[in-house]
Structures are given as C-alpha cells and as structure tokens.
Design a protein around this motif. Structure first.
Motif, PDB file in Angstrom:
ATOM      1  N   SER A  43      51.286 -88.172 -73.435  1.00  0.00           N
ATOM      2  CA  SER A  43      50.595 -89.078 -72.970  1.00  0.00           C
ATOM      3  C   SER A  43      51.298 -89.988 -72.278  1.00  0.00           C
ATOM      4  O   SER A  43      51.002 -90.835 -70.875  1.00  0.00           O
ATOM      5  CB  SER A  43      49.021 -89.221 -73.207  1.00  0.00           C
ATOM      6  N   LEU A  44      52.094 -90.776 -73.059  1.00  0.00           N
ATOM      7  CA  LEU A  44      52.296 -91.925 -73.122  1.00  0.00           C
ATOM      8  C   LEU A  44      52.976 -92.496 -71.957  1.00  0.00           C
ATOM      9  O   LEU A  44      54.224 -92.847 -71.146  1.00  0.00           O
ATOM     10  CB  LEU A  44      52.844 -92.378 -74.582  1.00  0.00           C
ATOM     11  N   LEU A  45      54.529 -90.903 -71.678  1.00  0.00           N
ATOM     12  CA  LEU A  45      55.504 -91.353 -70.594  1.00  0.00           C
ATOM     13  C   LEU A  45      55.269 -91.683 -69.248  1.00  0.00           C
ATOM     14  O   LEU A  45      56.291 -92.243 -68.912  1.00  0.00           O
ATOM     15  CB  LEU A  45      56.108 -89.915 -71.004  1.00  0.00           C
ATOM     16  N   PRO A  46      54.288 -91.282 -68.686  1.00  0.00           N
ATOM     17  CA  PRO A  46      54.117 -92.158 -67.578  1.00  0.00           C
ATOM     18  C   PRO A  46      54.697 -93.135 -67.178  1.00  0.00           C
ATOM     19  O   PRO A  46      54.796 -94.820 -66.323  1.00  0.00           O
ATOM     20  CB  PRO A  46      53.016 -91.658 -66.925  1.00  0.00           C
ATOM     21  N   ILE A  47      53.446 -94.596 -68.868  1.00  0.00           N
ATOM     22  CA  ILE A  47      53.623 -96.038 -68.668  1.00  0.00           C
ATOM     23  C   ILE A  47      54.753 -95.992 -69.111  1.00  0.00           C
ATOM     24  O   ILE A  47      55.523 -97.391 -68.673  1.00  0.00           O
ATOM     25  CB  ILE A  47      52.496 -96.220 -70.290  1.00  0.00           C
ATOM     26  N   ALA A  48      55.774 -95.518 -69.785  1.00  0.00           N
ATOM     27  CA  ALA A  48      57.205 -95.713 -70.482  1.00  0.00           C
ATOM     28  C   ALA A  48      57.723 -95.370 -68.589  1.00  0.00           C
ATOM     29  O   ALA A  48      58.776 -96.517 -68.737  1.00  0.00           O
ATOM     30  CB  ALA A  48      57.469 -94.497 -71.213  1.00  0.00           C
ATOM     31  N   ILE A  49      57.606 -95.245 -68.325  1.00  0.00           N
ATOM     32  CA  ILE A  49      58.471 -94.783 -67.026  1.00  0.00           C
ATOM     33  C   ILE A  49      57.850 -95.999 -66.275  1.00  0.00           C
ATOM     34  O   ILE A  49      58.999 -96.713 -65.440  1.00  0.00           O
ATOM     35  CB  ILE A  49      57.909 -93.771 -66.235  1.00  0.00           C
ATOM     36  N   SER A 100      49.193-100.663 -75.979  1.00  0.00           N
ATOM     37  CA  SER A 100      49.668-101.723 -75.048  1.00  0.00           C
ATOM     38  C   SER A 100      51.714-101.578 -75.415  1.00  0.00           C
ATOM     39  O   SER A 100      52.032-101.957 -74.953  1.00  0.00           O
ATOM     40  CB  SER A 100      49.409-102.784 -75.521  1.00  0.00           C
ATOM     41  N   VAL A 101      51.535-101.363 -76.864  1.00  0.00           N
ATOM     42  CA  VAL A 101      53.058-100.818 -76.983  1.00  0.00           C
ATOM     43  C   VAL A 101      54.259-100.870 -76.390  1.00  0.00           C
ATOM     44  O   VAL A 101      55.404-100.845 -76.020  1.00  0.00           O
ATOM     45  CB  VAL A 101      53.096-100.810 -78.784  1.00  0.00           C
ATOM     46  N   SER A 102      53.189 -99.188 -75.267  1.00  0.00           N
ATOM     47  CA  SER A 102      54.102 -98.232 -74.944  1.00  0.00           C
ATOM     48  C   SER A 102      54.976 -98.899 -73.601  1.00  0.00           C
ATOM     49  O   SER A 102      55.389 -98.385 -72.884  1.00  0.00           O
ATOM     50  CB  SER A 102      53.003 -97.387 -74.269  1.00  0.00           C
ATOM     51  N   GLY A 103      54.069-100.419 -73.769  1.00  0.00           N
ATOM     52  CA  GLY A 103      54.239-101.087 -72.554  1.00  0.00           C
ATOM     53  C   GLY A 103      55.702-101.899 -72.237  1.00  0.00           C
ATOM     54  O   GLY A 103      56.990-102.000 -71.704  1.00  0.00           O
ATOM     55  N   ILE A 104      56.510-101.723 -73.431  1.00  0.00           N
ATOM     56  CA  ILE A 104      58.176-102.033 -74.147  1.00  0.00           C
ATOM     57  C   ILE A 104      59.131-101.007 -74.161  1.00  0.00           C
ATOM     58  O   ILE A 104      60.082-101.608 -74.361  1.00  0.00           O
ATOM     59  CB  ILE A 104      57.875-103.202 -75.438  1.00  0.00           C
TER      60      ILE A 104
END
Length: 274
Positions: A43-49, A100-104
């Motif tokens: 689920s965090l992959l789209p944010i990572a992209i 929020s850390v997924s933003g890095i």
C-alpha cells in the motif's frame, strides 16, 4: 511559466490518483493479525512513486495526506487511549509519522542511478522508519494497554515485527517488479524495454517476473499468517508448523516457470536476429 504550471498540474493529478490507489491497497489485507496489525498489498508503493517522480517535498505532502486518511479510517482505535496525551501520541506516532515517512522513499534517486535499486532502497528505509515509529508507540503509549508494562520495549519490538516483516517483504518484492518494468524517470511513466529482447516477445520477462512476485507473496502469507498468537506474542515456534511442503512446491513451480519463460524468450530472441 506555462511548462511549470503543466508540470505542477501533472504532479498534483498523479499524486491524487496514487494516494487513492494507496488507500485502496490498504484495504487489500493479505494477513490480518489477531491482535492488531496487517499486511497489505504494498500500500505504500504508490506514495513512494510520488516521491521518486516528483521529489521528497511532494512525497512527504502526499504521504501526510495519506496518513490523515488512514487516521480517519481508524478513528475507533483512539477509544483505547486513556488520556488526551495518549490520543495525540497515537495520532502522531502510529499515523502521522509512521506513514508520512513514506514520502522520503525517493531520496536515493540522484545518488543511485539504477531506478530499481534506488526505489527499493527507499522503500526499505521507509519500512525501517515506520517500524521504529510503531515500536516507540508500543513501548510508550500502548504499554499497559495492549502491551505488557514490563519489558514493554522488547515486547513492542517483537509485536510490531509480526506484521512489519511480511509487510516489508511484500513491499520490496512488488517494488522490484514494478520498478523493473516501468520507467518512472520519464515525463510520463512508460514501459521499460530490454534492449536484448525483441519487442514482439517483450511480454515474456514481465510475465516471468509476475510469476516470481506472486510466489513471493504467497510464500510470505503462508509463512507469517500464524506468527502472532491471540495475545499479540511473536510466536517463533509457529514456523515449525508452517506447511513447508506447500511453500517449497510453490517456490519450485515458480522457479521452473520463470526459467522456462526466460529460456523461451532467449530462443525467440535469437531466432528473430537470424
């Protein structure tokens, strides 16, 4: 000026779509632990992209929006808090910071030129940071509630590992597959083409990779689905009761299919050159 507006609009549109995708994927739970925690379908992959394509600034903003949405969806969790301070701590540690850390995740785009390696390294760092947030929350806010007061830190380490280990495995495996097949550095994401593979047979490598990804996810679910008992304990002994025959069978079949597809692709590629 016009190009900047178009670029900003594109980034905003992509971010909105990818945040929505992250929310949808968060509902696709591969494993739901009996005492809290779940393993989602990356689920965090789209944010990572978002972070990788548009920078960590936009990534952190998108991740924060996602964190707020997750908090709203899990408002019932706050009912376990015993004071307003614990409510704030849960919101900050388990949601705002943890997600929020997924933003890095795009932080390695410049120092690491290889897209797959850079994005995978970013997702691994994100997973470690998220795990740290949950551990701190467990050892402080949840101590005495769902986590024993005695040895709260060590229990929190083990408890949060029950879902963060498989969650990280699924996230990294999915990231490797997606980043190996889609070029996120281009203006518009495009399919990566292997120079050694004929365009007519370009489906072979992605298909082989998909088979490998499915096998990794299936094995992860089988191995970790009973790793947490009804009291939230990390039951390492449960690994003895895993259906290892099924795990080995899935892995073996996947390896055979992948090898067969790659061999076919090599033969077809050589024939097309003749």
């Amino acid at each position: 000026m016009q190009n900047k507006r178009v670029k900003n609009l594109q980034a905003l549109t992509e971010s909105a779509l990818l945040i929505s995708l992250s929310v949808v994927l968060s509902f696709l739970k591969l494993i739901s632990m009996p005492y809290g925690g779940a393993v989602t379908l990356a689920s965090l992959l789209p944010i990572a992209i978002i972070s990788y394509r548009h920078g960590t600034g936009r990534g952190i903003f998108a991740a924060t929006v996602y964190a707020v949405i997750q908090q709203i969806l899990d408002l019932s969790l706050l009912s376990y808090a015993t004071s307003w301070q614990s409510v704030v701590a849960i919101m900050v540690l388990d949601y705002l910071l943890a997600f929020s850390v997924s933003g890095i995740a795009g932080i390695f785009r410049r120092p690491i030129q290889n897209q797959t390696l850079a994005l995978t390294a970013g997702c691994f760092l994100v997973s470690l940071c998220r795990y740290a947030c949950h551990v701190i929350s467990g050892a402080t806010v949840w101590a005495g509630l769902s986590i024993p007061t005695e040895a709260a830190l060590s229990f929190s380490f083990a408890y949060n590992a029950t879902y963060m280990i498989p969650e990280t495995i699924v996230l990294l495996a999915t990231t490797i597959y997606i980043a190996s097949n889609i070029n996120f550095k281009s203006h518009r994401p495009t399919r990566l083409q292997n120079r050694t593979t004929n365009l007519k047979h370009g489906w072979i490598s992605p298909t082989a990779g998909l088979i490998g990804l499915i096998a990794v996810i299936a094995d992860t679910v089988i191995i970790f689905q009973n790793i947490q008992d009804e009291n939230g304990n990390f039951v390492i002994e449960s690994l003895l009761h895993v259906n290892w025959t099924l795990v080995i069978a899935i892995t073996a079949v996947a390896i055979l299919l992948v090898c067969a597809l790659l061999a076919i692709g090599k033969v077809l590629s050589e024939q097309s050159k003749q």
